[in-house]
Scaffold this motif. Structure first.
Motif, short mmCIF file in Angstrom:
data_model
loop_
_atom_site.label_atom_id
_atom_site.label_comp_id
_atom_site.label_asym_id
_atom_site.label_seq_id
_atom_site.Cartn_x
_atom_site.Cartn_y
_atom_site.Cartn_z
N THR A 32 34.63 39.71 26.13
CA THR A 32 34.76 39.24 24.75
C THR A 32 36.17 38.72 24.56
OG1 THR A 32 35.36 41.47 24.00
CG2 THR A 32 33.04 40.86 23.87
N GLU A 33 36.32 37.62 23.82
CA GLU A 33 37.64 37.02 23.61
C GLU A 33 38.16 37.36 22.23
OE1 GLU A 33 39.71 32.55 23.43
OE2 GLU A 33 37.77 32.84 24.46
N ARG A 34 39.48 37.66 22.19
CA ARG A 34 40.09 38.01 20.91
C ARG A 34 41.58 37.72 20.97
NH1 ARG A 34 40.62 44.15 18.47
NH2 ARG A 34 42.21 43.64 16.91
N GLU A 35 42.17 37.47 19.79
CA GLU A 35 43.61 37.27 19.67
C GLU A 35 44.27 38.55 19.18
OE1 GLU A 35 46.05 34.66 16.65
OE2 GLU A 35 45.30 33.36 18.29
N TYR A 36 45.40 38.92 19.79
CA TYR A 36 46.08 40.17 19.47
C TYR A 36 47.51 39.89 19.02
CZ TYR A 36 42.27 42.48 22.01
OH TYR A 36 41.03 42.91 22.43
N MET A 81 39.63 46.46 31.01
CA MET A 81 40.42 45.45 31.71
C MET A 81 40.65 44.27 30.77
SD MET A 81 39.48 43.53 35.29
CE MET A 81 40.23 41.97 35.75
N PHE A 82 41.86 43.71 30.82
CA PHE A 82 42.20 42.56 30.00
C PHE A 82 42.66 41.41 30.89
CE2 PHE A 82 42.55 46.11 27.11
CZ PHE A 82 42.06 45.62 25.92
N VAL A 83 42.17 40.21 30.60
CA VAL A 83 42.61 38.98 31.27
C VAL A 83 43.36 38.15 30.24
CG1 VAL A 83 41.88 36.87 32.43
CG2 VAL A 83 40.66 39.02 32.87
N ILE A 84 44.52 37.67 30.63
CA ILE A 84 45.39 36.94 29.69
C ILE A 84 45.07 35.45 29.73
CG2 ILE A 84 47.78 36.47 29.03
CD1 ILE A 84 48.53 39.00 30.69
N LEU A 85 44.72 34.89 28.56
CA LEU A 85 44.53 33.45 28.42
C LEU A 85 45.83 32.80 27.95
CD1 LEU A 85 41.00 33.42 26.73
CD2 LEU A 85 41.55 33.21 29.16
N THR A 86 46.42 33.34 26.88
CA THR A 86 47.74 32.92 26.41
C THR A 86 48.50 34.17 25.99
OG1 THR A 86 47.03 32.67 24.10
CG2 THR A 86 46.84 30.73 25.53
N GLY A 87 49.85 34.07 25.99
CA GLY A 87 50.65 35.21 25.61
C GLY A 87 50.99 36.07 26.80
N LEU A 125 46.56 33.98 33.03
CA LEU A 125 45.75 33.99 34.25
C LEU A 125 45.93 35.26 35.08
CD1 LEU A 125 46.07 30.29 35.48
CD2 LEU A 125 44.45 31.27 33.87
N GLN A 126 46.67 36.25 34.54
CA GLN A 126 46.77 37.54 35.22
C GLN A 126 45.95 38.58 34.47
OE1 GLN A 126 51.27 37.60 35.53
NE2 GLN A 126 50.81 37.94 37.69
N PHE A 127 45.83 39.78 35.04
CA PHE A 127 44.94 40.77 34.45
C PHE A 127 45.52 42.18 34.63
CE2 PHE A 127 43.63 39.66 38.75
CZ PHE A 127 43.55 40.89 39.40
N LEU A 148 43.22 37.20 24.69
CA LEU A 148 42.83 37.99 25.85
C LEU A 148 41.31 38.07 25.97
CD1 LEU A 148 45.19 41.08 25.26
CD2 LEU A 148 45.73 38.96 26.48
N LEU A 149 40.86 38.19 27.21
CA LEU A 149 39.46 38.51 27.49
C LEU A 149 39.40 40.01 27.78
CD1 LEU A 149 38.39 35.58 29.86
CD2 LEU A 149 37.88 35.83 27.43
#
Length: 555
Positions: free
Chosen positions: A38-42, A58-64, A86-88, A113-114
Motif C-alpha cells: 500500500t502506498e502512503r505519504e508520511y 517492510m517499507f520501500v522508499i519512493l521519495t524522501g 529505491l531502498q528498503f 513509501l510502499l
C-alpha cells in the motif's frame, strides 16, 4: 539518493559489504512490489517501527528517506544508516516472528513509501524470484552487521563462565541473536525503568530492547519473548511437520516448502542439531575449505525462512498420535500442532560419561560442543577431548590452535576404524595433540568449577590425574526417540525402523505408521554423516508427495 553508507561507521565488521546490505531496487522491481503493498505519504519524523515491538512491516522508499537507528545506554539516539529512494527497510526478523532489533523513522518531509505487511512479504518472496534474492541477500548482510553491534539485541547480565549464564549465551549464539554480556552490574544500572527493589534479583538476567528485564528466564520463555520461536496455531493443519532441525530436518523443510507444502519445524535448542556444534566440517560437498556446523545450519535456516517455513524453537516433541487423516503432535509448554505428514528427524542426544561428579561440572568445565564460545575458556590451557569419531577429531584439531595442548582420550586401541583418514593424518602429525588409547575418565574434581580430571588406562590399570579446567565430551549419542511413545517401531538400540515388511509403504524412509517418516541419524541403519542426512531429508519429500497423491493425509 542516500549517501553511500560507510561500512566501518555503520557496522563493526571489517569485510562488511554495504552494496550488498543496502542495494537499490529497479523501476521494474518497484512495479512488481506495488502488487503486494500500500502506498502512503508520511511526515518527517514519523515512527515506522521500534526495536522490540513486533508490529513491524517492510517499507520501500519512493521519495524522501528513512533513518534506521538504535538507542545507546544513555537513551540517546544513535543513527545506523539513512536510506533513500529505491531502498528498503528490514532484515531477517521480517521473515519470522522476531521483533525488529533497531528502530526506523522518516528522515525527510512528504516521504512516499510502499508498506508491505509480513504476510504479503512472505507471498512476494515465494512469487518474485529475483526480488526475493535481492531482499534475502540484503537481510543476511544486515543481520551480520547487527550481530556485530554492541547496542542491538539484548543485554545479558551475569558472570562469564557460570553455568546459567553460559546456557543463555549458547542459546542466543546458536540462534544467531545479537547480545552482549555485562558483568559486575545489575540491570538497574543499564535499564532505567527496572522496577524499584528488583536491582538485587539473582542473575543471570536478560535486558530486552523495550526496557523490560527477565530474571533467570527459562529458555522457552526467552525464545517466546524474542520471537525466536513461532507458536504453532493448533487449528492449522500443516502439510508437513518436521521434528528436529538438524541437517536432515532442515533439508526436508527446505524441499517441502519450496514445493508449496505448508511446513513447520519443531526444534528443542537451535537449528543445526548436533552438527550445529561442530567446529568445522571439511568433507561436505561444495565447501573446499570447510564450514562450521553453525554457519551451515544458519544458511539452511535462512533458506527455510525464504520459502516460508515456520519454526517452533525451544520446544520439544513429547508425543504423537494419529487422528482422522492427520497426526497430532504434543509439544512441551502445553502446545499442540497437527500435520498431514510427520518427518522424524530428531537425531540423537549427547551420550554422557559414567564418571564421578560429571553432572556437577556440566557447563562448568565439561562441554558437549567445541565452538568458538567454548574454546575461549581454554586458551593457552591444557584440555581434554573424549571420543574417537569425526566430531572428536574436528574438536581436537580446532582446539589445538587455541589450547596449550590437547589430550584425545579414546576407549579403543586406535582411531583408524572410527575416524576419517584426513582427520587422523592431521592428528598424528600435530605436535599439540596427544592420543591416549584404551583410556577412560573415571572422576572429575573441583570446587565450583572443574579443576582436575583422573583417567585410567584399561590395559595397564595405571591411573593419571591432570590439572585441567576443560573437558569436551564427543562420545557419540543415543537416539532421541522416547517421545514416539511406542507408536513407531524401533530397533534394539532405539533407532526408528524404516522400510521392510512393516513399513506402511515400500520406501527407505517410511515407518510402520502411515504418514510418519524418519530420516537422518535417528533412522536405523542410516549413515551418520551430514551429507547423507541432507540427502535423506530432501529425498523423503518425494515420498510425501506420493502419499498425498494417493489421497492420504486428508481428513
Amino acid at each position: 539518493m542516500a549517501t553511500p553508507p560507510d561500512p566501518q561507521a555503520a557496522f563493526d565488521v571489517p569485510s562488511f559489504r554495504p552494496d550488498m546490505a543496502f542495494p537499490y531496487l529497479t523501476g521494474d522491481m518497484i512495479g512488481c512490489i506495488r502488487n503486494y503493498a500500500t502506498e502512503r505519504e508520511y511526515d518527517l519524523g514519523t515512527q515506522l517501527s521500534a526495536a522490540g515491538q513486533r508490529e513491524a512491516d517492510m517499507f520501500v522508499i519512493l521519495t524522501g528517506g528513512i533513518e534506521v537507528y538504535t538507542m545507546d545506554d544513555s537513551n540517546q539516539l544513535e543513527s545506523i544508516i539513512k536510506l533513500g529512494p529505491l531502498q528498503f527497510t528490514g532484515e531477517l526478523n521480517l521473515l519470522n516472528d522476531q521483533p525488529p532489533l533497531v528502530s526506523a523513522r522518516t528522515s525527510a518531509p512528504n516521504s512516499r513509501l510502499l508498506r508491505i505487511s509480513r504476510q504479503n512479504l512472505r507471498q512476494l518472496m515465494r512469487d518474485e524470484g529475483d526480488i526475493a534474492n535481492l531482499i534475502m541477500q540484503a537481510f543476511i548482510w544486515r543481520r551480520i552487521g547487527l550481530v556485530s553491534q554492541t547496542k542491538t539485541g539484548v543485554v545479558l547480565f551475569g558472570k562469564e563462565g557460570e553455568a546459567e549464564t553460559l546456557k543463555l549465551q549458547q542459546f542466543l549464539s546458536r540462534n544467531g541473536y545479537p547480545h552482549r554480556l555485562v558483568q559486575g552490574q545489575s540491570p538497574a544500572h543499564v535499564h532505567s525503568n527496572v522496577e524499584s527493589g528488583r536491582d538485587h534479583e539473582p542473575l543471570p538476567a536478560i535486558g530486552l530492547s523495550d526496557g523490560r528485564v527477565l530474571y533467570r528466564p527459562t529458555i522457552p520463555r526467552l525464545a517466546d519473548e524474542l520471537g525466536i520461536t513461532e507458536i504453532p496455531d493448533a487449528s492449522t493443519l500443516y502439510d508437513v511437520a518436521v521434528v528436529g532441525a538438524g541437517p536432515a530436518g532442515l533439508a526436508a523443510a527446505v524441499y517441502a516448502a519450496s514445493e508449496g507444502l505448508s511446513t513447520v519445524v519443531v526444534e528443542g535448542i537451535a537449528p543445526g542439531g548436533q552438527a550445529g556444534t561442530s567446529s568445522k566440517i571439511e568433507n561436505y560437498l561444495g565447501f573446499p575449505t570447510g564450514i562450521s556446523g553453525q554457519r551451515l545450519a544458519h544458511r539452511a535456516w535462512v533458506q527455510s525462512l525464504k520459502f516460508g517455513v515456520r519454526f517452533a524453537i525451544a520446544r520439544e516433541a513429547i508425543g504423537v498420535e494419529p487422528a482422522s487423516g492427520f497426526h497430532r503432535l504434543a509439544l512441551s509448554e502445553h502446545i499442540c500442532l497437527c500435520g498431514r505428514s510427520v518427518i522424524v528427524a530428531t537425531g540423537a542426544r549427547y551420550r554422557k560419561l559414567n564418571a564421578r561428579n560429571l553432572e556437577k561440572f556440566e557447563n562448568q568445565g565439561v562441554y558437549y560442543a567445541a565452538t568458538a564460545m567454548e574454546a575461549a575458556f581454554c586458551r593457552n590451557n591444557e584440555v581434554i577431548v573424549v571420543g574417537g569419531g569425526n566430531s572428536a577429531g574436528q574438536a581436537a584439531l580446532f582446539l589445538s590452535h587455541r589450547a596449550a595442548h590437547v589430550y584425545l582420550l579414546i576407549r579403543g586401541r586406535a582411531l583408524a576404524q572410527t575416524m576419517s583418514q584426513y582427520l587422523l593424518s592431521r592428528i598424528e602429525t600435530s605436535q599439540h595433540i596427544s592420543v591416549l588409547t584404551e583410556t577412560e575418565i573415571v572422576s572429575l574434581a573441583g570446587d565450583s568449577r572443574l579443576e582436575e580430571v583422573t583417567w585410567i588406562n584399561r590395559r595397564t590399570g595405571v591411573q593419571t590425574s591432570k590439572r585441567t579446567d576443560t573437558v569436551f565430551l564427543m562420545i557419540g549419542a543415543d537416539p532421541n526417540t522416547q517421545w514416539l511413545n511406542g507408536l513407531v517401531n524401533l530397533d534394539e538400540k532405539g533407532f526408528v525402523k524404516t522400510g521392510g515388511r512393516d513399513a506402511f509403504e515400500q520406501t527407505p524412509y517410511a515407518t510402520n505408521i502411515a504418514g510418519i517418516y524418519a530420516v537422518g541419524d535417528v533412522r536405523s541403519a542410516s549413515v551418520k554423516r551430514v551429507a547423507s542426512a541432507v540427502g535423506e531429508g530432501s529425498v523423503v519429500i518425494s515420498d510425501v508427495h506420493r502419499y498425498f497423491a494417493h489421497g492420504a493425509g486428508v481428513n
